[in-house]
Every structure is written in structure tokens, then in C-alpha cells.
Design a protein around this motif. Sequence first.
Motif: not given
Length: 480
Positions: A40-50
Motif C-alpha cells: 500500500a502506498p504511504d501517499q499518492e496523487t495522480d502522478t506520484d506515489v510514495w
Amino acid sequence: QVYDHYFFNESAYDYHDGGYVKLEEPDVPASRLNIPAILAPDQETDTDVWYTVSAQTGETQLLPGEKTKTWGYNQSLLGPTIVFESGKNYHVTLKNDLPELTTFHWHGLDVPGPYVDGGCHAPVYPGKPRKIDFTVNQPAATLWLHAHPCPLTGWDVWHGLATAVVVKDEHEAQLPLPRNYGVDDIPLILQDRRFDEHNQWDYDKDYDPDGTAGPTALINGTVNPYFDVTTQKLRLRILDGSNRREWRLHLSDDLEMAQIGSDGGLLPEPVYLTKLMLTCAERDEIVLDFEQYHPGDEVTLYSDDVPIMKFRIHEFKADPTPLPDHLADVDYPEVEDPNAPIHQVVMSGTDEEVEINGRKFGMMRIDDRQELGKAEYWDITNTNDCCGGMIHPYHTHGGSFKVVSRNGKAPYPNELGYKDTIGVNAGETVRVKMRFNYPGVFMYHCHIIEHEDGGMMAQLQVYTQDHPHKKYRLMDMDTL
Ligand code: C2O
Ligand code: CU
Ligand code: CU
């Protein structure tokens, strides 16, 4: 056409080697195949994933009785499957909770070297996280993450530091292929270990300079696994995650496998076979069709003549969709410069004598150079002809290559996609075409991990016209 033989020269199969450890059928009850969770990502936007990936120690119930001391990513053994979407930017925090340094190598991922790539020059020390950022830009494929501290890669991977990585892209997403993760699309990480009387692994005791192996097969860390089949078609993303073992796979009833992908993504078209061999670090994606089976049936997966896993057939809905005849365009840039040198990689020796081009790996030495963005030929030779020979699975960091020929003849029919690892038969020269898309220092080596650790490894610098002699901070082996 259905191919019914392993393509490799049988004389070089590993069971002809003196140190070969034969698989044994484990005498333990069957367990449900472990399907790794998706990270699972820590955080995500349309373009970026952490993401955060942390190497840790733990204990895992692998056999009845005592738990086994193991290592893993974000869990006690192996790790969650890491999904990348081509086109997105990733920010990954690498954490090390082990008692020693490790590195995080993205095997098959097209990223800059040597730090993001995570080979030996990118140590992550206990308690000191490192952050890497990169953009994924490559076709849908099955890759993997594994530890790569030199010369302790074998030790780290044996303890469990390996996990599947899946790259997705828009082209693959619109093909009629199974992709419901965990249901009709599953990773199969093939490994082998020896358990002692306390259910422990002892790398030092089992160590073999020609490759450490054990008699017990583990798939996704499960001993004697079964998988419940609930769909007519099943996609397997098979990874040879063993330190040394080649897997020669076939199914009961000689059930046909449709190979749809290899290391770097989809094949141009499916290849139908009843026998499939993987050398260390290779990935093959296959689709099985259970049409002829009924609830209650079992299909067995074998390596050589040893059953390693069962597919338990349940009720499923008929799925008459044929596989596409054409899967992907595999075009690779031509070698434009007729005077470009042909890079030479000669893998020689066995045991402690392993070398590339007559030398052992030097952490601080750059062995070859290639300009960014230009395709060039590489000739990979295995001079080993002793005792029936031995296959060396050659791997290069920094992207994928296209196999041009084997001893001047056509590559095997399932090698027409992008590859980053290729089994080279004894006495053979495999010519590949390689283009690097990122600058940096990249390793290339035999992926029998003990050969790699033993020095059958070299490194090249991919340079740009404006910085032909850029200096990278390379890790000195002595600072380990
Ligand atoms: Cu799978 Cu140098 O790596
Ligand atoms: Cu690699
Ligand atoms: Cu080797």
C-alpha cells in the motif's frame, strides 16, 4: 506449434554438476500458497506515489513445529508485491532494520545507476533510511526487488530479501489477459532451501561457491503449496528467485502453457510449450487454461520429476476468450554505428575461480563504457566446458536487451521479448543488443548469486557526451 523440450543444452543442466542438490518431495501437509499482499502506498496523487520498504528480521512458520528465522521486506519473509504504473513518479523510503547494511536493487527496472538502481554502491545502513526518487517508464512486466550488497548478496537473498514487482501500462491493460491479482494472476517465486532439525536455514553450512541450493522447494515462501483455481484461465508470473537452481517446469497431463511474457514484458506473440526452463533471476509469464478439468481435479506442477505445487480445481465460469495472437510490439533500436565496438563479456571458471574477462569484480574499477541512448552489441560468452559444462545466467543492470543470436543461430522462440537475464550455455556466445536509457554505473554479472559474490561480475559506465568522465562515488569493498 507446441514446444515439448527445454531449449537449453541438456549437457549443461545443473543436475550434471557435482554439487547439484536434487529437490525432494517435502514430507509435510499441503498448505495454501502464500499470495503476497500488494504494497500500500504511504501517499499518492495522480502522478506520484510514495512507498516505504523496510528490510527486517523475523520468524516465519514454514514447517510444522519451530518457526524459521527469516528476513523480509515489511514482513518476516520475502515481501509484498510492489506495483508501479509506467509514467508515474515514485518516491521510495528504504529502511534497514537488519543488524547489518543491505542494498535495495530493482532488478529489471530502467532507472539511473548506481544509487537508485540499488546495486553495491547504494548501501542502506541500519537505522539510517535512504530516499530514492525515480520515474517508471517501461512496458508492463514482472520484475523483482532483491538485496545486493557485495559480496553478501547470496546471504541476504537466502535469508529472504526478495519480492515481486509488477509494472503496469496502458497497452497491457487493454489486452484480454487475466489480471485479477491473487485470483487469476499470481506471482510464483521459486526458491529452494535446506531446513535443519530445528527448521532453520544455515547459509554458511550449505554454502557452495558454485551456487547454494537446498532440497526443499518453496514457492512464495510456502512449502508444499496448493492454489485454489476458481477461473478457467490463470496467469502465473514466475520468478526464479533461487540463488542457484534452474527450474525445469512441466505440468501433469503435459498441460500446455502459453508463455506471454519474459523478463522485460510481453512477448510479441504467445509461445506454447509443455516444458519451460528458467535460470536464476529470469521471469516468465504464462497463462494456463483449465478448460478440460472439473471441480475436484488437481493439476501438479513439477520441476524435473519432483512435484512442487498443486492447482486444486474448483467451479469456474467458462472463459472462451482466446489469447491475442499479437501481444506487443517488441522493437529495439538498431545499432547505428557500424564501427561501434562489440562489447565482450567472457564468463569463465567455476567455484572460487569465477571471472569475467579474466578478472574478478573490482568495486572501484570501471570495466567498460557505453554512450547513453545508443544501442550496441554485447557478446556474452561462457567458456566453461568442464564436466558437462554449466549454464551461467547473465544479467545486466540498467534496462533490457534484445537477444540477437546464440552461437550465430536464432534465439530460442521464447526469447523474442525484452530480456535482462539470459542463460548462456557452456561453449556458447549469446549476442545481445543493449541500449541504456539512463546514465550511471551499472553492474553486469552471472546471476548464480554465489558466482556474482565470488567475482563473476563487472561494471560499466553509461556516459553522456557532455559529461563523458563523470565521477561517481563508488563504494570500496574495504569499507564494508
Ligand atoms: Cu538481480 Cu545485480 O542483480
Ligand atoms: Cu539487476
Ligand atoms: Cu555463473
